[in-house]
Each structure stands twice: as C-alpha cells, then as structure tokens.
Scaffold this active site. Sequence first.
Site, PDB file in Angstrom:
ATOM      1  CE  LYS A   1      -6.074   2.208  -0.318  1.00 19.37           C
ATOM      2  NZ  LYS A   1      -6.542   1.682   0.525  1.00 19.37           N
TER       3      LYS A   1
ATOM      4  CD  GLU B   1       5.517  -3.680   3.386  1.00 19.47           C
ATOM      5  OE1 GLU B   1       5.107  -4.922   4.020  1.00 19.47           O
ATOM      6  OE2 GLU B   1       6.248  -2.805   4.312  1.00 19.47           O
TER       7      GLU B   1
ATOM      8  CE  LYS C   1      -3.738   2.412   2.360  1.00 20.88           C
ATOM      9  NZ  LYS C   1      -4.747   1.880   3.565  1.00 20.88           N
TER      10      LYS C   1
ATOM     11  CE1 TYR D   1     -15.314   3.813  -2.413  1.00 20.06           C
ATOM     12  CE2 TYR D   1     -12.978   4.005  -4.058  1.00 20.06           C
ATOM     13  CZ  TYR D   1     -13.527   3.797  -2.928  1.00 20.06           C
ATOM     14  OH  TYR D   1     -12.643   3.782  -1.910  1.00 20.06           O
TER      15      TYR D   1
ATOM     16  CB  SER E   1     -10.878   7.677  -3.356  1.00 20.89           C
ATOM     17  OG  SER E   1     -10.263   8.448  -2.901  1.00 20.89           O
TER      18      SER E   1
HETATM   19  C1  PBG Z   1      -6.466   3.163   5.340  1.00 16.78           C
HETATM   20  C2  PBG Z   1      -7.723   3.456   4.351  1.00 16.78           C
HETATM   21  C3  PBG Z   1      -7.883   4.138   2.886  1.00 16.78           C
HETATM   22  C4  PBG Z   1      -8.654   3.300   2.204  1.00 16.78           C
HETATM   23  C5  PBG Z   1      -8.682   2.790   2.489  1.00 16.78           C
HETATM   24  N1  PBG Z   1      -8.211   2.003   3.841  1.00 16.78           N
HETATM   25  C6  PBG Z   1      -6.726   5.362   2.911  1.00 16.78           C
HETATM   26  C7  PBG Z   1      -6.028   5.763   3.643  1.00 16.78           C
HETATM   27  O1  PBG Z   1      -6.507   7.387   4.148  1.00 16.78           O
HETATM   28  O2  PBG Z   1      -4.578   6.100   3.988  1.00 16.78           O
HETATM   29  C8  PBG Z   1      -7.990   4.860   0.744  1.00 16.78           C
HETATM   30  C9  PBG Z   1      -9.419   4.193   0.140  1.00 16.78           C
HETATM   31  C10 PBG Z   1      -9.949   4.539  -0.874  1.00 16.78           C
HETATM   32  O3  PBG Z   1      -9.354   5.930  -1.594  1.00 16.78           O
HETATM   33  O4  PBG Z   1     -10.429   4.911  -2.177  1.00 16.78           O
HETATM   34  N2  PBG Z   1      -6.529   2.284   6.253  1.00 16.78           N
END
Ligand code: PBG
Length: 332
Positions: free
Chosen positions: A256, A241, A201, A320, A282
Amino acid sequence: MYFKRKFPNSRLRRMRLNSNIRNLISEFELSTNDLIQPLFIKEGLSGTEPIESMPGICRHGEDSILSEIEALLEHDINTVALFPVIEQSKKNSKGDEALNSSNLMCQTVSEIKKRFPEIILISDVALDPYTDHGHDGLLINNYVDNDETLNILKQQSLTLAQAGSDIIAPSDMMDGRIGFIRKALDEMDYKNTILLSYAAKYNSKFYGPFRDAVNSASSLGKSSKATYQMSPKNKNEAIHEVAMDINEGADIVMVKPGMPYLDIISNIKDTFKIPTFAYQVSGEYSMLKLAIDKGWLDSDVMLESLYSFKRAGADAILTYAAKEISKEITNK
Ligand code: PBG
C-alpha cells in the site's frame, strides 16, 4: 528465442485482429473475485454523506451500510473492508474506544454478519480512528511506542474477531504485531480468523483523502507517520517487512499504496509466492476519478489501472472503484 521473431514471418498484429482473438490470448483477467470494496461507516449518521475529496464515495450510516452490502453482493463483490468514523468526543490520547466491545465497528460487524453471513469482512486494526492525535499507536514522549501499542492492538483484534470479522488487518506498521495478535487469537480459539498484514505500507501522501474521510487529518495536523510507515525511497526493506510478517503468521500480505508501488508488489509476489493484496488508496482513486468526472480521461482508465495490479501479481485489490468496476467487467 522469441527475440528472433522477424517481420514478415511474425505479425503480432494478427493476434489483435478482433476482440474474440484478443480475448483468447489475454494473459490476465480481472474478475469480481479480485475486488474488495473499502467502506466508511459513520457513527450517528442516517443515510449517506458524500466525501468531498473522494468523488462518488460516501460515508454510510448504520442503516445504509446494510443496503450497500446487499447491493455489493448483488454485484458479486463478496469482500469488504470497514473503516469507522467515530464521534470526536469519543477520541482520546489512548484510543480507548477501540477496545469498547460495543463500539461502532463491533456493532456494525455483528449487524452485517447477522443479515449477510456469507460476506467476508475485513476489519482494520490500528488506533488512528480513535486517537485525538491521529496516530496509529500510543504516544509516549511524543513517540509512537511500539510495545505499549501491541497490547492495545491485541485487545482490539480480539473484540473485532469476537464481533464476527473474518479477516483482521493490522495496518499500523508496529513491529511484532502479527505474532502478538496471532498468539492472542489462537489462545481465544479464533484459529480460523485470517490475518491480513499491511506488511509493506509506505508513508504516503496518497492517503490524504482517506484521512479526510475518517476525520483524522485535522487530528494529525503536521505530524507525520514516518517513524512507523516505510520510506518511499526503500525497496529491500519491504522484503524484510514481509518476511517478518510471514514468519509471525500472516496469511496474506498487502502492499500500500498500489500504483506507485507496483515494483514492490511484483517483487514480493515473486519472492514469497503467498497471497498478496494491493491497496489502490484514496489518493490514487480520487486522481483518476476526478479526471474522469471532468472528462479529461476516459472512464476505462480505472479498469486499466486495475489490470496493472494483476500483471504485477496481486491476487486481490482493495479499491474504492470495486462496485463501479464490477458492473463493467461483467459486460466486457
Ligand atoms: C491507517 C490507515 C490508512 C489508510 C487505511 N488505514 C492511512 C493512514 O492514515 O496512514 C489509508 C487508505 C487510503 O488512503 O485509502 N490505519
């Protein structure tokens, strides 16, 4: 071999003549089995509430989440990832509400499972929806403390498994969390609870709209997650990782964000050959959706973006656009 193909003996356009022929030779397909819908649930909300920075996506109240799940199942979307938006007054520096076994997430998970036992529920494990500073773990001397956070994540995972989550998805990038959580789940006899690790991530600005959606943006302020999320400048580190998480017992690993990190997805799938998911986050969604809504891009770009994940090797994609796309792929 194939690079000796020469015109006019070879005419690659022959195989593009019409859609039936094109479909016969297509190398990748997208099906509803590949799609996972992320959903936001908001405490105290009745009905839905639009999220300004995510066109077409809303927060669901405790009632509307059930009808949304019903609609998703009708569209053959069988897996959802849940994200809570809790009342500001319940946030504190330690994220205590995460451990409350009758909190919004636990209640929602068990309500959904009661009505729709067949749906696969992915529950995020991280403290950011619950902390008043917006970080994913415990802050000690202004640093997110790895080992202190592990104990809390373990408890959070157990409450979510007990509520009925099928998949627990630690998303906070603490070291050692997969092994820690696996052991705790096994000890409590949750042997079949699946662990999906957000293994690679990145510390990405593409999460912006999500942080608006869960109201963590204002808590986080200018503070960054760079001491636990990965630097976008690194590639080998993603392999380390993922290797660590597999050794600790991850059933599925995830990369991600998605589109800006297709090289990482491809590398990980080729190297480890284990179930690999991608998260079209997002910001990626909003960029495309806004341009589509403005008429600047054709709506097919969404589908096109998802094919790129399949080519890279993703087995499933959190997006989404899952529900919307499911309507399209059945007619393609
Ligand atoms: C953090 C978390 C994040 C997302 C899902 N779980 C991002 C963050 O604030 O680090 C992001 C998902 C997205 O942007 O759609 N636990």
